[in-house]
Design an enzyme around this catalytic site. Structure first.
Site, mmCIF file in Angstrom:
data_model
loop_
_atom_site.group_PDB
_atom_site.id
_atom_site.type_symbol
_atom_site.label_atom_id
_atom_site.label_comp_id
_atom_site.label_asym_id
_atom_site.label_seq_id
_atom_site.Cartn_x
_atom_site.Cartn_y
_atom_site.Cartn_z
ATOM 1 N N ALA A 160 40.935 78.783 57.493
ATOM 2 C CA ALA A 160 39.610 78.999 58.080
ATOM 3 C C ALA A 160 39.302 80.480 58.243
ATOM 4 O O ALA A 160 38.131 80.883 58.156
ATOM 5 C CB ALA A 160 39.514 78.293 59.426
ATOM 6 N N THR A 161 40.304 81.313 58.469
ATOM 7 C CA THR A 161 40.042 82.749 58.615
ATOM 8 C C THR A 161 39.405 83.305 57.358
ATOM 9 O O THR A 161 38.424 84.051 57.414
ATOM 10 C CB THR A 161 41.347 83.496 58.944
ATOM 11 O OG1 THR A 161 41.823 83.068 60.222
ATOM 12 C CG2 THR A 161 41.123 85.006 58.976
ATOM 13 N N ASN A 184 37.997 76.648 70.758
ATOM 14 C CA ASN A 184 39.435 76.447 70.620
ATOM 15 C C ASN A 184 40.199 76.650 71.916
ATOM 16 O O ASN A 184 41.319 76.150 72.058
ATOM 17 C CB ASN A 184 40.010 77.383 69.546
ATOM 18 C CG ASN A 184 39.825 78.849 69.885
ATOM 19 O OD1 ASN A 184 38.718 79.295 70.186
ATOM 20 N ND2 ASN A 184 40.900 79.611 69.832
ATOM 21 N N GLN A 218 38.011 73.185 65.117
ATOM 22 C CA GLN A 218 38.494 72.286 66.165
ATOM 23 C C GLN A 218 37.745 70.958 66.205
ATOM 24 O O GLN A 218 38.246 69.969 66.723
ATOM 25 C CB GLN A 218 38.384 72.971 67.532
ATOM 26 C CG GLN A 218 39.221 74.230 67.689
ATOM 27 C CD GLN A 218 40.708 73.953 67.769
ATOM 28 O OE1 GLN A 218 41.127 72.854 68.132
ATOM 29 N NE2 GLN A 218 41.523 74.952 67.443
ATOM 30 N N HIS A 243 45.459 72.500 59.005
ATOM 31 C CA HIS A 243 46.550 72.313 59.970
ATOM 32 C C HIS A 243 46.064 71.947 61.368
ATOM 33 O O HIS A 243 46.866 71.622 62.246
ATOM 34 C CB HIS A 243 47.475 73.542 60.006
ATOM 35 C CG HIS A 243 46.966 74.706 60.779
ATOM 36 N ND1 HIS A 243 47.355 74.966 62.070
ATOM 37 C CD2 HIS A 243 46.129 75.706 60.435
ATOM 38 C CE1 HIS A 243 46.790 76.086 62.488
ATOM 39 N NE2 HIS A 243 46.026 76.549 61.516
ATOM 40 N N THR A 276 44.756 80.988 42.550
ATOM 41 C CA THR A 276 45.304 79.720 42.084
ATOM 42 C C THR A 276 45.491 78.765 43.252
ATOM 43 O O THR A 276 46.104 79.109 44.262
ATOM 44 C CB THR A 276 46.660 79.941 41.392
ATOM 45 O OG1 THR A 276 46.473 80.855 40.301
ATOM 46 C CG2 THR A 276 47.234 78.638 40.866
ATOM 47 N N CYS A 294 46.281 82.697 68.350
ATOM 48 C CA CYS A 294 45.961 83.832 67.491
ATOM 49 C C CYS A 294 45.943 85.138 68.266
ATOM 50 O O CYS A 294 45.996 86.216 67.676
ATOM 51 C CB CYS A 294 44.608 83.609 66.821
ATOM 52 S SG CYS A 294 44.560 82.084 65.860
#
Length: 361
Positions: free
Chosen positions: A68-69, A141, A169, A188, A223, A305
């Protein structure tokens, strides 16, 4: 170990692991090549893409990313015009917006109330012609608050801007408004593997590339891993198929938590929230000592984070807490694989650890 940190990451679904193993062991071909093994790998990627797409608005396209970052960076850096976002956003948004401000883009960071919800009047005053992108998190979050993303999207469109929803979230748990233009998600956080996420883009919305060098994802180069894609796709399918069961389980555990934590203060709105997240405080609580005393209970003092930064939570400060109150808060999260017995045991231990510091439950 009692795991109560679902906002940081979720346990990998056994079905997702099973879906990944063949592509890790035997299906190692590059999905961007043209031979038969590569075409099989490409087919697995496309099946996964379809599963991920089931939980975002209809139409548009899903581009896989490293997480997501990356998706949020792509959406923000790939658009033009002024930026409007919220004070309680994830660092992946706030730090990127700050970097864009340093490059000369106009930036407005909107305040939130003590409930953690955006001030819609302030938003209406800030989202004006010249705004290029409005970015808001669906489910926070740290405190679990659900923002009025649909209302913000309407304001964005009225000003000619694009609406970015950080749905990390909320994906598969809280409905994503159909009116958003960009959606960032992460595997994740939904019982999939780490190292993969996605950016959904509405038809006609195409942020400029962030990564160049092959354009494998039509705007994103690199890839793809068929194994990670397959794991993400399976996790997304399970979120869709188990939505009702998971929601009922999470709600039942919320009731358990509320009963055990009676007397603690809940940070943020109680009603407008996802019920798998409770952020609570007791004034004077030494959270670091508690975490040291409870090494077999996994919970959080804030966003994973930002752990180790030495700073108190920017989210808790944004809702009006003092630095001391923010440092006396803990985040507890649960979900699909949390049993009621484990939650009860973990919470009872947390309450007892607070009591050992002389802080009554």
């Amino acid at each position: 170990m009692i795991y109560l940190d679902y906002q940081a990451t979720t346990p990998l679904a056994p079905e997702a692991l099973d879906a990944m193993l063949p592509w890790l062991r035997d299906g190692f071909a590059n999905p961007h090549s043209a031979h038969r093994p590569a075409r099989a790998a490409k087919a697995a990627v496309e099946v996964a893409r379809g599963e991920v797409a089931h939980l975002v608005p209809a139409g548009g396209r899903v581009a896989f990313t490293s997480g997501a970052t990356e998706a949020l960076n792509w959406a923000i850096k790939g658009t033009a015009g002024g930026l409007v976002t919220l004070a309680t956003e994830h660092a992946a948004v706030l730090d990127t917006v700050a970097a864009e401000r340093a490059r000369g883009r106009a930036v407005t960071v909107l305040p939130v109330g003590s409930d953690g919800l955006v001030d819609l009047d302030a938003a209406r005053a800030a989202i004006v012609p010249g705004t290029g992108l409005v970015a808001a998190m669906l489910v926070n979050n740290e405190i679990g608050v659900v923002q009025p993303v649909a209302e913000l999207a309407a304001m964005a469109h009225a000003a000619g801007a694009v609406m970015l929803c950080d749905a990390v979230q909320g994906y598969g748990r809280v409905a994503i408004p159909d009116t958003v233009d960009l959606v960032a998600v992460s595997a994740h956080k939904v019982h999939g593997p780490k190292g993969i996420g996605a950016l959904w883009m509405r038809d006609g919305v195409a942020p400029a590339p962030l990564l160049r060098g092959g354009d494998q994802e039509d705007g994103r180069s690199g890839t793809l891993s068929p194994a990670l894609c397959a794991g993400f796709g399976t996790a997304a399918r399970l979120m869709r198929e188990r939505a009702g069961e998971d929601a009922a389980h999470v709600a039942a555990l919320w009731d358990v938590a509320e009963s055990i934590l009676a007397g603690w203060t809940i940070n943020g709105a109680v009603e407008e929230r996802y019920r798998g997240n409770i952020n609570i405080r007791r004034d004077g609580l030494d959270v670091n000592r508690m975490m040291s005393d409870l090494r077999d209970v996994a919970f959080s003092a804030g966003s994973a984070c930002a752990s180790g930064s030495g700073r108190s939570s920017h989210v808790l400060r944004a809702i009006g807490l003092s630095d001391a109150q923010a440092r006396s808060s803990v985040r507890i999260g649960w979900g699909r694989y949390t049993t009621e017995a484990a939650l009860r045991d973990g919470l009872v231990r947390i309450v007892a650890a607070a009591g050992a510091q002389g802080i009554a439950a």
